[in-house]
Design a protein around this motif. Structure first.
Motif, PDB file in Angstrom:
ATOM      1  N   ARG A 250       0.843  -1.215   0.000  1.00 20.71           N
ATOM      2  CA  ARG A 250       0.000   0.000   0.000  1.00 20.71           C
ATOM      3  C   ARG A 250       0.872   1.256   0.000  1.00 20.71           C
ATOM      4  N   LYS A 251       1.918   1.241   0.796  1.00 20.13           N
ATOM      5  CA  LYS A 251       2.810   2.394   0.858  1.00 20.13           C
ATOM      6  C   LYS A 251       3.450   2.676  -0.501  1.00 20.13           C
ATOM      7  N   ASN A 254       0.704   3.952  -3.031  1.00 21.41           N
ATOM      8  CA  ASN A 254       0.293   5.334  -2.757  1.00 21.41           C
ATOM      9  C   ASN A 254       1.351   6.330  -3.209  1.00 21.41           C
ATOM     10  N   GLU A 258       0.282   9.121  -6.020  1.00 25.86           N
ATOM     11  CA  GLU A 258       0.095  10.449  -5.425  1.00 25.86           C
ATOM     12  C   GLU A 258      -0.146  11.512  -6.478  1.00 25.86           C
ATOM     13  N   LYS A 263      -5.335   7.877  -3.078  1.00 24.94           N
ATOM     14  CA  LYS A 263      -4.705   7.354  -1.871  1.00 24.94           C
ATOM     15  C   LYS A 263      -5.482   6.130  -1.435  1.00 24.94           C
ATOM     16  N   LEU A 264      -4.852   4.965  -1.562  1.00 22.59           N
ATOM     17  CA  LEU A 264      -5.510   3.713  -1.225  1.00 22.59           C
ATOM     18  C   LEU A 264      -5.603   3.544   0.285  1.00 22.59           C
ATOM     19  N   SER A 265      -6.744   3.062   0.747  1.00 25.82           N
ATOM     20  CA  SER A 265      -6.891   2.686   2.148  1.00 25.82           C
ATOM     21  C   SER A 265      -6.685   1.182   2.272  1.00 25.82           C
ATOM     22  N   ALA A 325      -7.025   1.432  -7.858  1.00 28.03           N
ATOM     23  CA  ALA A 325      -7.285   2.872  -7.929  1.00 28.03           C
ATOM     24  C   ALA A 325      -8.755   3.135  -8.218  1.00 28.03           C
ATOM     25  N   SER A 328     -10.799   2.386  -5.088  1.00 27.80           N
ATOM     26  CA  SER A 328     -10.616   3.447  -4.105  1.00 27.80           C
ATOM     27  C   SER A 328     -11.437   4.679  -4.452  1.00 27.80           C
TER      28      SER A 328
END
Length: 435
Positions: A250-251, A254, A258, A263-265, A325, A328
């Motif tokens: 995820r990091k 994102n 960006e 921004k994925l949760s 994406a 999200s």
């Protein structure tokens, strides 16, 4: 001939609704497709469009009126060339909804005394019907929404001047009033609030209480979930899932997204993981339909969202084939509309499986109730640092507990276990979510 405008059925389960707001008034000209009113259904607040063109001759049901039955005449429409006054008088007799009941002073304060002889103190005083606009020294004429806002802000409605029809207090009047507002004659010697009489059950329950009327959404939640627990044989399967690899992915994603404003949760990735698990174990993407079992060819994931009016489940359709994406972006839009009560029926009706995530509240593990006619729901708890065996050695990892609730009429325990295993593998090896 004048056309009666009737309370529409805006969802398959809707039997009555609240006419939350009129966006037109008598004398206004409307065309097909114009928004005439906002109606609170058993699911959400929705816009009501005009089907025909003409002139609004009269309004039969005031905004704020609750419990308006489907099919009730709520307004009259004069067609081109018709006399508006004659059209206004043409409403069919006996087709109007029940008028708002007169409230006692205790009910206005939200305090309902227990009735003698009741088991749980839930019986309420009888209400005397009264026509809208009737003035009475013991009654304050206000819309239900205005009353709720007044209670939240601590405003005495007896000191508020209404700007609605026949002096009715509406939302705008309360929002512009000062908390604690009251007439001058009452300012010096305010009437004391009537104390709540205790509700008793075996002599143990003696706390004061306030009775809060259920909104349409809460009524449906109560009905459907009671039905689910009474008629669906639930089985529960729990797995512990290591999250570290998913959090790292995820990091990275994102950082690369960006520039696109995405921004994925964690929840977005879990939606995808559940959909992909259903692809791997299609025996769980089903629903029990009496003498038949429906096998679905698409993974439509209903996602539980807490809205002010109650829980609602907007749907990410075909989630197994959508990119992260896109999931999200859709989820953020649907969640916003859910909280604002603006979801359309196609956005929350249907779904082949559900996901409920209470991890953001620190809940470690829970069992969710199946949302019929679906046959499974995945309940996700919080990710937390726990002792965990990593490559044969004891270490510390970020671990999440996930519990699947399955309809045992449609899904065998072994199939449910395979689904939970597939979900666990996808989360712990998350590159399968981006292909």
């Amino acid at each position: 001939m004048p056309t009666p405008i009737k309370m529409p059925a805006l969802s398959p389960t809707m039997e009555e609704g609240t006419l939350a707001k009129w966006l037109v008034k008598p004398g206004d000209t409307v065309n097909a497709g114009d928004i005439m009113a906002e109606i609170e259904t058993d699911k959400a607040t929705m816009e009501f469009e005009a089907v025909d063109e003409g002139t609004i001759a009269s309004i039969a049901v005031e905004e704020g009126t609750e419990g308006v039955k489907v099919g009730t005449v709520i307004a009259m429409l004069a067609e081109e060339g018709e006399d508006v006054d004659e059209a206004a008088a043409a409403a069919p007799p006996g087709d109007s909804p029940a008028k708002e009941p007169t409230e006692t002073k205790e009910e206005e304060k939200g305090v309902v005394p227990a009735k003698a002889g009741t088991a749980n103190g839930s019986a309420q005083p009888k209400a005397t019907p009264a026509s809208a606009g009737v003035t009475d020294k013991d009654r304050i004429i206000a819309s239900p929404l205005a009353k709720r806002i007044a209670e939240q802000k601590g405003i005495d409605l007896s000191g508020v001047k209404g700007s609605g029809p026949n002096g009715r207090i509406v939302k705008a009047d309360v929002e512009s009033a000062t908390a604690g507002a009251a007439p001058a004659k009452e300012a010096a010697t305010p009437a004391p609030s009537a104390p709540a009489k205790p509700a008793t059950l075996g002599g143990d329950l003696d706390a004061p209480y306030e009775a809060q009327k259920l909104n349409n959404v809460r009524k449906v939640i109560a009905k459907r979930l009671t039905e689910a627990k009474q008629t669906i044989p639930h089985i529960y399967l729990t797995v512990d899932v290591r999250l570290d690899a998913l959090l790292d992915l995820r990091k990275q994603l994102n950082a690369s997204l960006e520039a696109d404003g995405v921004k994925l949760s964690v929840n977005d990735l879990l939606i995808k993981a559940l959909a992909r698990a259903l692809q791997r174990v299609p025996a769980c993407n089903v629903s029990f339909q009496g003498d038949e079992l429906f096998q679905y060819a698409r993974e439509d994931i209903s996602v539980a969202v807490a809205a002010p009016s109650g829980l609602i489940t907007p749907i990410i359709r075909d989630a197994g084939r959508k990119g992260l994406a896109q999931i999200s972006t859709e989820m953020k839009e649907l969640a916003g509309k859910a909280r604002d009560g603006k979801l359309q029926p196609h956005e929350f009706q249907g779904g082949t499986a559900s996901l409920s995530n209470l991890g953001m509240f620190g809940t470690k593990q829970f069992d969710a109730v199946i949302n019929p006619p679906q046959a499974m729901i995945l309940a996700v708890g919080a990710g937390e640092q726990r002792p965990h065996v990593i490559d044969g050695a004891l270490g510390v990892a970020t671990v999440m507990s996930a519990t699947g609730s399955f309809d045992h009429r449609a899904i065998d325990g072994a199939d449910g276990a395979q689904l939970m295993e597939a979900f666990q593998q996808l989360v712990e090896n998350p590159m399968g979510l981006v292909v």
